[in-house]
Scaffold this motif. Structure first.
Motif, PDB file in Angstrom:
ATOM      1  N   SER A   1       0.851  -1.182   0.000  1.00 26.86           N
ATOM      2  CA  SER A   1       0.000   0.000   0.000  1.00 26.86           C
ATOM      3  C   SER A   1       0.888   1.233   0.000  1.00 26.86           C
ATOM      4  O   SER A   1       2.083   1.150   0.312  1.00 26.86           O
ATOM      5  N   LEU A   2       0.315   2.372  -0.336  1.00 29.61           N
ATOM      6  CA  LEU A   2       1.096   3.613  -0.328  1.00 29.61           C
ATOM      7  C   LEU A   2       1.628   3.955   1.064  1.00 29.61           C
ATOM      8  O   LEU A   2       2.789   4.358   1.185  1.00 29.61           O
ATOM      9  N   PRO A   3       0.830   3.788   2.140  1.00 33.63           N
ATOM     10  CA  PRO A   3       1.388   4.074   3.469  1.00 33.63           C
ATOM     11  C   PRO A   3       2.579   3.169   3.820  1.00 33.63           C
ATOM     12  O   PRO A   3       3.550   3.629   4.429  1.00 33.63           O
ATOM     13  N   LYS A   4       2.536   1.902   3.413  1.00 33.19           N
ATOM     14  CA  LYS A   4       3.656   1.001   3.703  1.00 33.19           C
ATOM     15  C   LYS A   4       4.877   1.363   2.856  1.00 33.19           C
ATOM     16  O   LYS A   4       6.004   1.279   3.330  1.00 33.19           O
ATOM     17  N   LEU A   5       4.667   1.767   1.604  1.00 38.81           N
ATOM     18  CA  LEU A   5       5.773   2.225   0.773  1.00 38.81           C
ATOM     19  C   LEU A   5       6.391   3.474   1.391  1.00 38.81           C
ATOM     20  O   LEU A   5       7.608   3.605   1.486  1.00 38.81           O
ATOM     21  N   GLY A   6       5.541   4.383   1.853  1.00 39.22           N
ATOM     22  CA  GLY A   6       6.026   5.606   2.494  1.00 39.22           C
ATOM     23  C   GLY A   6       6.829   5.316   3.743  1.00 39.22           C
ATOM     24  O   GLY A   6       7.877   5.929   3.979  1.00 39.22           O
ATOM     25  N   ALA A   7       6.356   4.373   4.544  1.00 39.31           N
ATOM     26  CA  ALA A   7       7.084   4.002   5.764  1.00 39.31           C
ATOM     27  C   ALA A   7       8.437   3.391   5.419  1.00 39.31           C
ATOM     28  O   ALA A   7       9.436   3.654   6.097  1.00 39.31           O
ATOM     29  N   ALA A   8       8.494   2.611   4.349  1.00 35.86           N
ATOM     30  CA  ALA A   8       9.755   2.006   3.931  1.00 35.86           C
ATOM     31  C   ALA A   8      10.735   3.080   3.472  1.00 35.86           C
ATOM     32  O   ALA A   8      11.918   3.049   3.830  1.00 35.86           O
ATOM     33  N   VAL A   9      10.261   4.045   2.698  1.00 32.68           N
ATOM     34  CA  VAL A   9      11.119   5.139   2.238  1.00 32.68           C
ATOM     35  C   VAL A   9      11.619   5.946   3.437  1.00 32.68           C
ATOM     36  O   VAL A   9      12.796   6.282   3.524  1.00 32.68           O
ATOM     37  N   ARG A  10      10.729   6.247   4.368  1.00 32.97           N
ATOM     38  CA  ARG A  10      11.105   7.008   5.569  1.00 32.97           C
ATOM     39  C   ARG A  10      12.172   6.263   6.377  1.00 32.97           C
ATOM     40  O   ARG A  10      13.157   6.852   6.819  1.00 32.97           O
ATOM     41  N   ARG A  11      11.999   4.945   6.532  1.00 32.05           N
ATOM     42  CA  ARG A  11      12.979   4.149   7.277  1.00 32.05           C
ATOM     43  C   ARG A  11      14.332   4.135   6.563  1.00 32.05           C
ATOM     44  O   ARG A  11      15.382   4.322   7.184  1.00 32.05           O
ATOM     45  N   LEU A  12      14.305   3.938   5.255  1.00 35.36           N
ATOM     46  CA  LEU A  12      15.549   3.934   4.487  1.00 35.36           C
ATOM     47  C   LEU A  12      16.262   5.280   4.589  1.00 35.36           C
ATOM     48  O   LEU A  12      17.475   5.342   4.799  1.00 35.36           O
ATOM     49  N   ARG A  13      15.504   6.357   4.447  1.00 36.59           N
ATOM     50  CA  ARG A  13      16.090   7.693   4.533  1.00 36.59           C
ATOM     51  C   ARG A  13      16.703   7.918   5.899  1.00 36.59           C
ATOM     52  O   ARG A  13      17.842   8.379   6.028  1.00 36.59           O
TER      53      ARG A  13
ATOM     54  N   GLY B   1       2.375   8.524   2.638  1.00 33.60           N
ATOM     55  CA  GLY B   1       1.479   7.575   1.977  1.00 33.60           C
ATOM     56  C   GLY B   1       0.277   8.234   1.352  1.00 33.60           C
ATOM     57  O   GLY B   1      -0.684   7.570   0.995  1.00 33.60           O
ATOM     58  N   SER B   2       0.326   9.547   1.193  1.00 29.85           N
ATOM     59  CA  SER B   2      -0.835  10.270   0.671  1.00 29.85           C
ATOM     60  C   SER B   2      -0.670  10.708  -0.770  1.00 29.85           C
ATOM     61  O   SER B   2      -1.543  11.352  -1.322  1.00 29.85           O
ATOM     62  N   LYS B   3       0.426  10.350  -1.391  1.00 28.30           N
ATOM     63  CA  LYS B   3       0.721  10.789  -2.758  1.00 28.30           C
ATOM     64  C   LYS B   3       0.179   9.766  -3.746  1.00 28.30           C
ATOM     65  O   LYS B   3       0.873   8.856  -4.177  1.00 28.30           O
ATOM     66  N   HIS B   4      -1.087   9.906  -4.119  1.00 25.85           N
ATOM     67  CA  HIS B   4      -1.688   9.005  -5.109  1.00 25.85           C
ATOM     68  C   HIS B   4      -1.206   9.404  -6.501  1.00 25.85           C
ATOM     69  O   HIS B   4      -0.876  10.558  -6.746  1.00 25.85           O
ATOM     70  N   GLY B   5      -1.150   8.460  -7.398  1.00 27.44           N
ATOM     71  CA  GLY B   5      -0.720   8.733  -8.757  1.00 27.44           C
ATOM     72  C   GLY B   5       0.773   8.972  -8.861  1.00 27.44           C
ATOM     73  O   GLY B   5       1.223   9.787  -9.654  1.00 27.44           O
ATOM     74  N   LEU B   6       1.544   8.253  -8.053  1.00 28.08           N
ATOM     75  CA  LEU B   6       2.998   8.391  -8.099  1.00 28.08           C
ATOM     76  C   LEU B   6       3.530   7.981  -9.463  1.00 28.08           C
ATOM     77  O   LEU B   6       3.122   6.966 -10.010  1.00 28.08           O
TER      78      LEU B   6
END
Length: 98
Positions: free
Chosen positions: A27-39, A66-71
């Motif tokens: 999901s977008l929130p999980k992708l966002g959390a992964a990016v945040r953790r990596l950063r 995780g709120s950026k739809h249409g990435l």
């Protein structure tokens, strides 16, 4: 099907997968959390990541929340590349599905 594997056809990438951290982002929130953790793991601020990836800080904030739809996939791939990370697509169908 033969269990024989022609090692000349196997990607060298498979050799470096052992011991790697893998995060499932379905999901977008999980992708966002992964990016945040990596950063965070790399000691980067959102502004530093945005500058290195050639995107705006607001875009990074939206991805991480995780709120950026249409990435745009190309931008996500570039962002992950900037973090020395990659995207893996896995077939989640059960083996017996047709």
């Amino acid at each position: 099907m033969s269990s024989y594997v022609d090692t000349t056809l196997v990607s060298p990438y498979a050799d470096i997968m052992t011991g790697q951290s893998i995060t499932l982002a379905r999901s977008l929130p999980k992708l966002g959390a992964a990016v945040r953790r990596l950063r965070s793991d790399r000691g980067m601020t959102q502004a530093q990541l945005a500058e290195a990836a050639g995107v705006s800080r607001q875009w990074v904030v939206a991805v991480e929340s995780g709120s950026k739809h249409g990435l745009e996939v190309g931008l996500v791939m570039h962002l992950l590349d900037t973090l020395d990370a990659s995207l893996m697509v896995r077939d989640d169908r059960p083996d017996d599905a047709s």
